[in-house]
Enzyme design. Structure first.
Site, PDB file in Angstrom:
ATOM      1  N   TYR A  76      57.238  51.563  42.679  1.00 37.97           N
ATOM      2  CA  TYR A  76      58.327  52.232  41.859  1.00 37.97           C
ATOM      3  C   TYR A  76      57.725  53.321  41.127  1.00 37.97           C
ATOM      4  O   TYR A  76      58.389  54.391  40.715  1.00 37.97           O
ATOM      5  CB  TYR A  76      58.994  51.189  41.368  1.00 37.97           C
ATOM      6  N   LYS A 116      58.206  57.396  40.720  1.00 40.58           N
ATOM      7  CA  LYS A 116      59.011  58.095  39.316  1.00 40.58           C
ATOM      8  C   LYS A 116      57.956  59.140  38.934  1.00 40.58           C
ATOM      9  O   LYS A 116      58.570  59.887  38.338  1.00 40.58           O
ATOM     10  CB  LYS A 116      59.358  56.786  38.299  1.00 40.58           C
TER      11      LYS A 116
END
Ligand SMILES: NC(=O)c1ccc[n+]([C@@H]2O[C@H](COP(=O)([O-])OP(=O)(O)OC[C@H]3O[C@@H](n4cnc5c(N)ncnc54)[C@H](OP(=O)(O)O)[C@@H]3O)[C@@H](O)[C@H]2O)c1
Length: 298
Positions: free
Chosen positions: A172, A176
Site C-alpha cells: 500500500y 501511495k
C-alpha cells in the site's frame, strides 16, 4: 482537533459550468467530495466499479443537494483497458479528482500481472489521467488532485514492483509513494499551462478503507482498529476538506501550487525524500509509460 480550520465547505467557490470527475465517488471521502462539489453546482461524475453502488450514491447526492447534474461512470481502475475505454468515452469535462483507492488488500495480481494496489492506486489513475489530459487541458483552467497518504512509507522497488514477500502495508505504502511521484512529473509537464496538479493526504479518516485489512484480521485486531478509528480518525466530512481545497480553492492558482503535497486541513507539507527524488520521479513515469505501451498500446 484542528482549531480554526483553514478550509471549510463554505469556502468552496461556485462551480457552475465546471465538471468534476471523482474516482471512488460512491463511498468514503470520495462521496463527500462529490456531494460538496455538487452542492456548489458542479456537474459531477461519480465513478464506481459498480453501476448500482454508483447510482445509489448519485441519487443520494441529488436529493441532498438539489443538483440534477450528477451522473455515474462505471470505472474499475485495476482493469486498465476498461479504464481507457471509460476515459475515451468521456468528452469536454474538467476538474477531476483522482480519489479511488484500495488499502492493505490481500496479495493479488491484476490481469497484466501487477499487484492489485499498485495496479489500481497508481497505474489505473495514470491511465485515466493520461487519456483525459487533452480534455482537461482544453477545459483549462482546471485541476487534478491525486489522493496519496501519509503512509507513503517506502520508495519504488523497480526490481520487485509486486513486493509479494513484503507486507500488505509495504505494498500500500509503495502505491501511495507512486501517487506523489506521479503528481510531481505530471505538474512538471503541465508547467505554464492553466492546469494545476497536486497530491493530498486526506488524514486518518473513518471510512471503509480498512475493510481489506479487517477481512484478513482476527477479532483482537478488528477491535483495536475500530477503537483507534473511533478515538483518532477524522469524520468523512473533515477527511474530504483537503482534497476539496486542492480541487477548488482560488489559493492554488494564486500561489501557483503545482506538484505540491497537502495534509489536513489544507496545509502544505513536504513529503518524505524518496517520494520527491527526481530520478525516481522520471523513472516511474518512464516505467509506467513502457508498461502501458506494452499492455495497451497507449
Ligand atoms: N481513510 C483514510 O484514513 C485514508 C488515509 C490516507 C489516504 N486515503 C486515501 O483516500 C482515498 C479514498 O479512500 P477512502 O478512505 O474514502 O476509502 P473507501 O471508503 O474504501 O473508498 C474507496 C473508494 O475507491 C473505490 N475503489 C476501490 N477499488 C477501486 C477500483 N479498482 N476501481 C475504481 N474504484 C475503486 C471504492 O469503490 P467500490 O464501491 O467500487 O469499492 C470506493 O468508492 C484512497 O486513495 C485512500 O488511499 C485514505
Amino acid at each position: 482537533m484542528f482549531g480554526q480550520k483553514r478550509f471549510s465547505f463554505n469556502d468552496i467557490p461556485d462551480l457552475t459550468d465546471k465538471v468534476a470527475i471523482v474516482t471512488g465517488g460512491n463511498a468514503g471521502i470520495g462521496y463527500v467530495t462529490a456531494r460538496e462539489l455538487a452542492r456548489k453546482n458542479a456537474h459531477v461524475i461519480v465513478c464506481s466499479r459498480s453501476i448500482e453502488r454508483g447510482q445509489t450514491a448519485v441519487n443520494k447526492i441529488k436529493t441532498e443537494t438539489n443538483n440534477d447534474k450528477v451522473e455515474v461512470l462505471q470505472l474499475d481502475l485495476a482493469d486498465w483497458k476498461g479504464t481507457k475505454d471509460a476515459a475515451d468515452s468521456f468528452v469536454a469535462r474538467k476538474l477531476p479528482v483522482n480519489n479511488a483507492g484500495i488499502m492493505a488488500t490481500p496479495y493479488e495480481l491484476n490481469e497484466h500481472g501487477i499487484e492489485k494496489q499498485f495496479a489500481t492506486n497508481h497505474v489505473g489513475h495514470f491511465v485515466f489521467t493520461k487519456v483525459l489530459l487533452p480534455v482537461i487541458e482544453a477545459s483549462a483552467p482546471s485541476r487534478i488532485v491525486n489522493i496519496t497518504s501519509d503512509y507513503h512509507r517506502l520508495g519504488i522497488n523497480f526490481d520487485d514492483i509486486n513486493l509479494e514477500k513484503e507486507s500488505v502495508w509495504a505494498r500500500y505504502g509503495q502505491s501511495k509513494t507512486a501517487n506523489i511521484l506521479f503528481t510531481i512529473e505530471l505538474a512538471r509537464r503541465l508547467e505554464g499551462k492553466q492546469v494545476w496538479a497536486n497530491a493530498v493526504h486526506p488524514g486518518f479518516v473513518a471510512t471503509n478503507l480498512t475493510q481489506g485489512y479487517m477481512a484478513q484480521s482476527g477479532v483482537l485486531v478488528k477491535t483495536i482498529v475500530n477503537l483507534v478509528k473511533t478515538i483518532f480518525a477524522l469524520n468523512e466530512d473533515d477527511g474530504a476538506l483537503t482534497q476539496l481545497y486542492a480541487a477548488t480553492s482560488p489559493e492554488i492558482e494564486k500561489e501557483n501550487y503545482r506538484g505540491k503535497y497537502f495534509v489536513p486541513i489544507a496545509k502544505l507539507e513536504t513529503p518524505r525524500p524518496f517520494a520527491t527524488n527526481q530520478e525516481t520521479v522520471s523513472r516511474l513515469w518512464k516505467w509506467t509509460e513502457e508498461l502501458l505501451n506494452e499492455k495497451l498500446g497507449i
